[in-house]
Scaffold this active site. Structure first.
Site, PDB file in Angstrom:
ATOM      1  N   PHE A   1      34.869 -79.189 -56.208  1.00  0.00           N
ATOM      2  CA  PHE A   1      35.041 -77.942 -56.963  1.00  0.00           C
ATOM      3  C   PHE A   1      36.006 -78.211 -58.110  1.00  0.00           C
ATOM      4  CE2 PHE A   1      36.924 -74.021 -58.364  1.00  0.00           C
ATOM      5  CZ  PHE A   1      35.805 -73.228 -58.533  1.00  0.00           C
TER       6      PHE A   1
ATOM      7  N   ASP B   1      42.004 -84.265 -59.697  1.00  0.00           N
ATOM      8  CA  ASP B   1      42.108 -82.819 -59.910  1.00  0.00           C
ATOM      9  C   ASP B   1      43.061 -82.282 -58.841  1.00  0.00           C
ATOM     10  OD1 ASP B   1      41.880 -80.075 -59.985  1.00  0.00           O
ATOM     11  OD2 ASP B   1      39.702 -80.049 -60.229  1.00  0.00           O
TER      12      ASP B   1
ATOM     13  N   LYS C   1      46.973 -73.472 -61.615  1.00  0.00           N
ATOM     14  CA  LYS C   1      47.384 -72.567 -60.544  1.00  0.00           C
ATOM     15  C   LYS C   1      48.902 -72.397 -60.431  1.00  0.00           C
ATOM     16  CE  LYS C   1      43.050 -72.272 -58.230  1.00  0.00           C
ATOM     17  NZ  LYS C   1      42.016 -73.266 -58.006  1.00  0.00           N
TER      18      LYS C   1
HETATM   19  C1  LIG Z   1      40.802 -73.425 -58.848  1.00  0.00           C
HETATM   20  C2  LIG Z   1      40.365 -74.819 -59.143  1.00  0.00           C
HETATM   21  C3  LIG Z   1      39.822 -75.177 -60.391  1.00  0.00           C
HETATM   22  C4  LIG Z   1      39.523 -74.161 -61.463  1.00  0.00           C
HETATM   23  O1  LIG Z   1      40.606 -73.451 -61.901  1.00  0.00           O
HETATM   24  P1  LIG Z   1      40.403 -72.044 -62.665  1.00  0.00           P
HETATM   25  O2  LIG Z   1      41.782 -71.669 -63.080  1.00  0.00           O
HETATM   26  O3  LIG Z   1      39.798 -71.104 -61.665  1.00  0.00           O
HETATM   27  O4  LIG Z   1      39.486 -72.311 -63.796  1.00  0.00           O
HETATM   28  C5  LIG Z   1      39.514 -76.501 -60.606  1.00  0.00           C
HETATM   29  N1  LIG Z   1      39.718 -77.434 -59.661  1.00  0.00           N
HETATM   30  C6  LIG Z   1      40.224 -77.135 -58.459  1.00  0.00           C
HETATM   31  C7  LIG Z   1      40.438 -78.216 -57.459  1.00  0.00           C
HETATM   32  C8  LIG Z   1      40.542 -75.815 -58.143  1.00  0.00           C
HETATM   33  O5  LIG Z   1      41.018 -75.508 -56.927  1.00  0.00           O
END
Ligand SMILES: *Cc1c(COP(=O)(O)O)cnc(C)c1O
Length: 398
Positions: A140, A225, A254
Site C-alpha cells: 500500500f 515507504d 502521517k
Molecule cells: C497512508 C500510507 C500512504 C499514503 O499516504 P496518504 O497521506 O494517505 O496519501 C502511503 N504508504 C503507506 C505505507 C501508508 O500507510
C-alpha cells in the site's frame, strides 16, 4: 445535532469512498476521543499512525497556533524562515543528507518514484523510457493513478486504468523473486519494511537486509515507504532499523505532523535528490512555513517524550497480553511496537463494532485482521483497560 443526523448529512452529500464506523467525533485529547453524544472512546487506530504523539498534543498545538499568527504560506517562489529548520532537524534526526517536503503520503511516494526514475536515467544510465521500479505484492503506497498502477489489490485498480507502466511486482518477503526481477533497467525497489494496510505483515527475518545487499550489488536504489511504519510506530524510529540497514530513500508522512496538518517528505542522499533541478518538481503547499513549524514540533515531541522507546516497550507488553487470550478464533497476534495485527479466522468488522460499544475504536484491515495502533503516548494502565475489553469481546463471540 446527534450522531444519526450527522451521518444522514454525510451519506447524502458526501462521496461514499469510505465505510467508517458510525461514531461522530467532536473532540479528542491524547488517546481519548469524545463523540457528539458525549461517549468517550480509546482510539486504537491513531488515524493510521498520523497521531502517534496523541490527539491535539499541546506542544504541537502551540507551534501550530503561533505559526498561524505569523505566516502560513509563501509558496516556494520565496523562501520562509521555518523550512530550513525542518531540513536541519530531519537531517540531524535521521542522518540523511537531504529531504524534499510534500503534503500527503501519496505525493511523497510519487516524488520518490520521480527521483528514482530520474536517477536511473541521469546517474545509472538507463535508456530513456525504460526505467523500472520493482514493487512488492500486497503493497500500500497511496491512491494516485500511478500508485494504484502497482497495487495488487483488485478494488484499488478497478475502473481506474489505463495504468502507468514500469512497475514489475514481486512477492513480498521473497528474496529469490526480487533477485530474478532485477535487470539493467531496474532503478529501484520500493517496499514497506512492514506492510501496514496488508494487515501488519512482518516479512521473514533478514528479508530487508538481504534486499539491501542485492540492491547495492546491482546499483538499484532501495526505497523504504515508512509513512506508516516510521516515526516510532514499529518501536524503532524507522522499521528498517530492525534489519540494520540504510535505505537509499525513505518516505515519511502521517506522524510527521502529529495529525495537525498534511506533511510528508522524502529523505535521501545528495546523489539521489540532487537529480531535481529548479522546475522539475514541486507543490504549492509543500514545505510551507505552517507545515514546517508543525513538523518540527511533532518531531521534537517524539524525541522529548521518548515515544519510540515507549512504543517498543509498551508494544511488547500489549502483544504479550493479547497473546494470552485463549480463543479458537485468534489465528495470530503479530506486529512490532505498538502496531499489532490481531488476526481472526472470521470477519473482523463485527468485533470492531462490539469494541466500539465497549469504548474502543479500531478498524479492520483486509476483512479478518484488527489493527491495534493507539497513539504512542498511551499508558500501561490504558493498555490494561483496553485489554480487558478486547478479551471480553473476543470471548463473547463463538
Ligand atoms: C497512508 C500510507 C500512504 C499514503 O499516504 P496518504 O497521506 O494517505 O496519501 C502511503 N504508504 C503507506 C505505507 C501508508 O500507510
Amino acid at each position: 445535532m446527534n450522531t444519526n443526523e450527522y451521518i444522514a448529512l454525510e451519506e447524502r452529500y458526501g462521496a461514499h469512498n469510505y465505510h467508517p464506523l458510525d461514531v461522530v467525533i467532536r473532540e479528542a485529547r491524547g488517546v481519548w476521543v469524545t463523540d457528539v453524544d458525549g461517549n468517550r472512546y480509546l482510539d486504537c487506530l491513531a488515524a493510521y499512525s498520523a497521531v502517534n504523539q496523541g490527539h491535539c498534543h499541546p506542544a504541537i498545538r502551540k507551534a501550530f497556533m503561533a505559526q498561524a499568527d505569523r505566516v502560513t504560506l509563501t509558496s516556494r517562489a520565496f523562501r520562509n524562515d521555518q523550512l530550513p529548520l525542518l531540513y536541519k532537524m530531519l537531517h540531524d534526526l535521521t542522518g540523511f543528507e537531504m529531504s524534499l517536503p510534500m503534503n500527503s503520503g501519496a505525493e511523497a511516494v510519487e516524488t520518490a518514484v520521480k527521483a528514482a526514475r530520474k536517477w536511473g536515467y541521469k546517474v545509472k544510465g538507463i535508456p530513456e523510457g525504460k526505467a523500472e521500479i520493482i514493487c512488492a505484492s500486497d503493497n500500500f503506497h497511496g491512491r494516485t493513478t500511478t500508485i494504484v498502477s502497482f497495487s495488487t489489490d483488485a478494488q484499488y485498480r478497478d475502473g481506474f486504468g489505463p495504468f502507468t507502466p514500469g512497475f514489475p511486482i514481486v512477492k513480498y518477503g521473497d528474496i529469490a523473486a526480487l533477485k530474478a526481477a532485477i535487470t539493467t533497467n531496474t532503478a529501484a525497489f520500493l517496499v514497506e519494511p512492514i506492510q501496514g494496510e496488508a494487515g501488519i505483515v512482518v516479512p521473514p527475518e533478514g528479508y530487508l537486509a538481504e534486499a539491501a545487499r542485492i540492491c547495492k550489488e546491482n546499483n538499484v536504489l532501495l526505497i523504504c515507504d515508512e509513512i506508516q511504519s516510521g516515526l516510532g510506530r514499529s518501536g524503532k524510529m524507522f522499521a528498517f532499523e530492525y534489519d540494520g540497514i540504510r535505505p537509499d530513500m525513505v518516505i515519511i508522512g502521517k506522524a510527521l505532523s502529529g495529525g495537525f496538518y498534511p506533511v510528508s517528505a522524502v529523505l535521501a542522499s545528495k546523489e539521489v535528490l540532487g537529480v531535481f533541478r529548479p522546475g522539475d518538481h514541486g507543490s504549492t503547499f509543500g514545505g510551507n512555513p505552517l507545515a514546517a513549524a508543525v513538523a518540527c514540533a511533532a518531531l521534537t515531541v517524539l524525541k522529548e517524550e521518548k515515544l519510540v522507546e515507549r512504543s517498543f516497550e509498551l508494544g511488547g507488553y500489549f502483544m504479550e497480553r493479547l497473546r494470552s487470550i485463549e480463543s479458537p478464533h485468534i489465528v495470530q497476534v503479530r506486529g512490532r511496537g505498538l502496531w499489532i495485527g490481531f488476526v481472526l479466522d472470521t470477519k473482523a468488522r463485527p468485533y470492531c463494532e462490539l469494541l466500539m460499544k465497549e469504548g474502543i475504536l479500531c478498524k479492520e484491515t483486509h476483512e479478518n485482521v484488527i489493527r491495534f495502533a493507539p497513539p504512542l503516548v498511551i499508558t500501561k494502565e490504558e493498555i490494561d483497560w483496553a485489554f480487558e475489553r478486547i478479551r471480553k469481546v473476543v470471548l463473547s463471540l463463538d
